[in-house]
Write an enzyme that holds these catalytic residues in place. Structure first.
Site, PDB file in Angstrom:
ATOM      1  N   LYS A 176       0.824  -1.218   0.000  1.00 46.41           N
ATOM      2  CA  LYS A 176       0.000   0.000   0.000  1.00 46.41           C
ATOM      3  C   LYS A 176       0.852   1.260   0.000  1.00 46.41           C
ATOM      4  O   LYS A 176       0.650   2.159  -0.813  1.00 46.41           O
ATOM      5  CB  LYS A 176      -0.893   0.060   1.254  1.00 46.41           C
TER       6      LYS A 176
ATOM      7  N   ARG B  59      11.640  -2.283  10.419  1.00 40.90           N
ATOM      8  CA  ARG B  59      10.415  -1.957  11.160  1.00 40.90           C
ATOM      9  C   ARG B  59      10.206  -2.932  12.313  1.00 40.90           C
ATOM     10  O   ARG B  59      10.311  -4.143  12.127  1.00 40.90           O
ATOM     11  CB  ARG B  59       9.211  -2.019  10.211  1.00 40.90           C
TER      12      ARG B  59
ATOM     13  N   ARG C 104      11.434  -7.010   3.681  1.00 36.15           N
ATOM     14  CA  ARG C 104      11.385  -5.585   4.020  1.00 36.15           C
ATOM     15  C   ARG C 104      12.031  -5.321   5.379  1.00 36.15           C
ATOM     16  O   ARG C 104      12.665  -4.289   5.587  1.00 36.15           O
ATOM     17  CB  ARG C 104       9.924  -5.123   4.035  1.00 36.15           C
TER      18      ARG C 104
HETATM   19  P1  ADP Z   1       0.751  -2.742   7.411  1.00 37.16           P
HETATM   20  O1  ADP Z   1      -0.484  -2.550   6.599  1.00 37.16           O
HETATM   21  O2  ADP Z   1       1.856  -3.405   6.677  1.00 37.16           O
HETATM   22  O3  ADP Z   1       0.465  -3.431   8.739  1.00 37.16           O
HETATM   23  P2  ADP Z   1       0.813   0.103   8.248  1.00 37.16           P
HETATM   24  O4  ADP Z   1       1.975   1.018   8.202  1.00 37.16           O
HETATM   25  O5  ADP Z   1      -0.400   0.459   7.476  1.00 37.16           O
HETATM   26  O6  ADP Z   1       1.384  -1.317   7.793  1.00 37.16           O
HETATM   27  O7  ADP Z   1       0.374  -0.103   9.785  1.00 37.16           O
HETATM   28  C1  ADP Z   1       1.296  -0.442  10.795  1.00 37.16           C
HETATM   29  C2  ADP Z   1       0.603  -0.529  12.159  1.00 37.16           C
HETATM   30  O8  ADP Z   1       0.077   0.773  12.513  1.00 37.16           O
HETATM   31  C3  ADP Z   1      -0.621  -1.444  12.235  1.00 37.16           C
HETATM   32  O9  ADP Z   1      -0.267  -2.794  12.474  1.00 37.16           O
HETATM   33  C4  ADP Z   1      -1.384  -0.845  13.409  1.00 37.16           C
HETATM   34  O10 ADP Z   1      -0.795  -1.204  14.639  1.00 37.16           O
HETATM   35  C5  ADP Z   1      -1.160   0.653  13.213  1.00 37.16           C
HETATM   36  N1  ADP Z   1      -2.231   1.272  12.391  1.00 37.16           N
HETATM   37  C6  ADP Z   1      -2.098   1.796  11.146  1.00 37.16           C
HETATM   38  N2  ADP Z   1      -3.267   2.265  10.688  1.00 37.16           N
HETATM   39  C7  ADP Z   1      -4.174   2.036  11.670  1.00 37.16           C
HETATM   40  C8  ADP Z   1      -5.569   2.276  11.797  1.00 37.16           C
HETATM   41  N3  ADP Z   1      -6.277   2.842  10.809  1.00 37.16           N
HETATM   42  N4  ADP Z   1      -6.179   1.906  12.958  1.00 37.16           N
HETATM   43  C9  ADP Z   1      -5.494   1.340  13.952  1.00 37.16           C
HETATM   44  N5  ADP Z   1      -4.176   1.070  13.901  1.00 37.16           N
HETATM   45  C10 ADP Z   1      -3.513   1.410  12.774  1.00 37.16           C
END
Ligand code: ADP
Length: 194
Positions: A13, A135, A129
């Site tokens: 994404k 990360r 990654r």
């Molecule tokens: P990925 O989709 O690979 O898990 P993201 O960077 O989108 O990576 O999200 C990383 C972490 O950030 C999630 O596992 C969650 O803990 C938190 N997070 C991100 N977006 C949200 C959201 N909309 N609501 C709650 N937690 C979120």
């Protein structure tokens, strides 16, 4: 143009959001990145959510909603007349809150890009990654939790947006360029000729 990009962890994404946002000249807003920035800066928000993110759990809806709505109120969203939200909404409650906020702002969603990927490829992508980006949540146990949370909490949103006719499915297996190309043609077919 008001867009969302959704997809399981590791589907790419964030990588794809940059190109789409550039094409439509709208800011890309990633909740995961905003959270990671807060953690890196050691803000009060960052300290509260650090453990949740490291464990692969979601940040509570009210915290997430408040952060996103603050971001949507920034002048660039108005100036570019749109946004691309990456990683939000992730629960039905967040989706309802976003609906209400967009109504208040007199904005509406134009499309929801849904990246689909073979589950087996997700884990290996994320482990690769992890070596590059380091990360904290890219380890095998946390990845498993994130994929489970996605299935339980976030996947139901695909039905919701599908029923509204907003869903644009894109196969995310392939190189970054291949997927970008697929997204571009799916979007132009659906949105550019309206
Ligand atoms: P990925 O989709 O690979 O898990 P993201 O960077 O989108 O990576 O999200 C990383 C972490 O950030 C999630 O596992 C969650 O803990 C938190 N997070 C991100 N977006 C949200 C959201 N909309 N609501 C709650 N937690 C979120």
């Amino acid at each position: 143009m008001n867009l969302l990009i959704m997809g399981p962890p590791g589907a790419g994404k964030g990588t794809q959001a940059g190109g789409i946002a550039e094409h439509y000249k709208v800011p890309a807003i990633s909740t995961g990145q905003l959270f990671r920035d807060n953690i890196a800066l050691g803000t009060a928000l960052g300290r509260t959510i650090e453990g949740l993110i490291a464990a692969g759990n979601l940040v509570p809806d009210e915290v997430t909603n408040a952060m996103v709505f603050d971001r949507l109120a920034k002048p660039d969203v108005r100036k570019h007349r749109g946004f691309l939200l990456d990683g939000y909404p992730r629960t039905l409650e967040q989706a309802a809150a976003l609906d209400a906020e967009l109504q208040r702002l007199r904005m509406r969603l134009d499309g929801v890009i849904a990246l689909t990927a073979d589950p087996a490829s997700l884990v290996s992508r994320m482990l690769k990654r992890a070596e590059i980006e380091g990360r904290a949540d890219d380890n095998e146990e946390t990845i498993r939790t994130r994929i489970e949370v996605y299935g339980a909490e976030t996947a139901p949103l695909l039905t919701l947006y599908g029923e509204r006719g907003l869903l644009i499915d894109v196969d995310a297996d392939g190189t970054v360029d291949e997927v970008a190309q697929r997204i571009r043609s799916a979007l132009s077919e659906r949105l550019d000729r309206r």
